[in-house]
Each structure stands twice: as C-alpha cells, then as structure tokens.
Design a protein around this motif. Structure first.
Motif, PDB file in Angstrom:
ATOM      1  N   SER A  73       0.831  -1.137  -0.026  1.00 23.19           N
ATOM      2  CA  SER A  73       0.037  -0.194   0.080  1.00 23.19           C
ATOM      3  C   SER A  73       0.883   1.119  -0.205  1.00 23.19           C
ATOM      4  N   GLN A 131      -4.178   0.726  -1.377  1.00 22.17           N
ATOM      5  CA  GLN A 131      -3.891  -0.561  -1.463  1.00 22.17           C
ATOM      6  C   GLN A 131      -3.548  -0.795  -2.912  1.00 22.17           C
ATOM      7  N   GLU A 137      -0.389  -6.373   4.795  1.00 21.57           N
ATOM      8  CA  GLU A 137      -0.229  -5.359   4.047  1.00 21.57           C
ATOM      9  C   GLU A 137       1.267  -4.661   4.192  1.00 21.57           C
TER      10      GLU A 137
END
Length: 202
Positions: free
Chosen positions: A126, A131, A171
C-alpha cells in the motif's frame, strides 16, 4: 503457487492491446512473465476470449487461461476468478501486464512474507493508505471465499479493492521512493511521460 500475468483488460485508453506492445524487443506480457518466473514460479497468462488467438501465437495456447464467460463479473476480478476456478488449489501471484516498472526486489518482499499456513489470505503493498491489488499474492482459500460471496450475491462490488476488504491481508507500506514502480501505463501519453499523474516515462 502460480504466477499470473493479467492481460485481459480492454485497453480502451491505450487504443490497442497493452499486453502486445513492445518494450525492449519483448511484448509487455512477456516482460511481466519474466519477472514472475524469476521468483521460480510457473507462469500463465490471463486473457479474454477475443485475445486467445493472437496470444496463443506469441506464447503458446497452453500458457493461456481464458476468462470464464459464465461468470457475471467484469474487470480484473473476472480474470482472477477464472484462473482460480481452473486451478482451485493454487495460490496466485498476480502482476498486471502494464506495471512495466515493477522491480523484482519488491516482488521478492511479498514472497518472503508469504507463509502457506498462516491466517493471511492476501499479501499486498500500500502507498499512502491506498492498496495496490494488481501486484500481490492471493491464497486459494481467500479466493474460494470470494467465489462463495459472488455466488450468494454478497459481494458488494466487483472491484479488487472490494475483494481485499473481504480478505485477511498482510499489508506492507511502500517507501515513497518505490511509489513509481506501481504506475500503470494506460495511454500513449503515459508512455511518453506526459500524463497528468506523472507516470514515469519508459
């Protein structure tokens, strides 16, 4: 795990099939495939039915996974789910064919994070809380969940961002100097380096 080059977009802004454009004497689809192959992954190409004949001439019919026209989905998700349904037990490393600046070292970061038996269903980057779904790993178990949501009309939208909102994600935040590697080349202006979003010139 399979490496999947996503080539099935309509390329409307470019005006011609992006995956077949030339870059350093290779078509864009091959450039992406070589990056995935460098991770020791077998590679396939996700294409739509209208692309099948010309891509087979370049890459061989056995390398292609054709969009399932029975799926009531559009956009990248159609390609992703078509690949998943034809390889339901395989985790997928996706790379869009128009992310020409992507660096292998960044892709390697995701591979190092990936653990087959952890609770995560996707591994992505991200930037500024945005994202990046089209260079990422998607586990088979997560894609099975998305298929179930689709079948029960419980998938609110058919965007990859919506898909991610339904998965357990690992992430990784990008460093600012790496933002440029996630640029998509969508038009001839992008290639020339004159786009308003400052996509880096090839």
């Amino acid at each position: 795990m399979l490496g999947i080059v996503l080539c099935g977009g309509q390329s409307l802004r470019m005006g011609t099939d992006k995956g077949l454009l030339d870059h350093q004497n290779k078509i864009w689809a091959q450039v992406a495939a070589e990056k995935l192959a460098s991770l020791n992954l077998p590679v396939k190409f996700s294409v739509n039915p209208s692309q099948q004949e010309v891509y087979a001439a370049y890459l061989g019919k056995g390398q292609l996974i054709i969009d399932d026209t029975l799926l009531d989905v559009r956009g990248p998700l159609l390609g992703v789910l078509s690949v998943h349904l034809s390889n339901p037990e395989e985790d997928l490393f996706l790379l869009a064919c128009d992310m020409l600046l992507m660096e292998i070292r960044l892709m390697e970061k995701l591979i190092k994070l990936f653990k087959p038996d952890d609770n995560f269903e996707s591994y992505i980057f991200s930037q500024d809380s945005r994202q990046e779904p089209l260079c990422g790993i998607y586990k088979a178990k997560g894609l099975k969940k998305i298929v179930r949501l689709l079948q029960t009309n419980a998938l609110a939208r058919h965007s990859m961002k919506c898909v991610l909102s339904n998965l357990r994600i690992c992430e990784t935040t990008l460093e600012s100097q790496d933002y440029k590697y996630f640029g998509n080349f969508n038009s001839k202006e992008d290639i020339k380096g004159t786009s308003p979003d400052n996509t880096p010139k090839l």
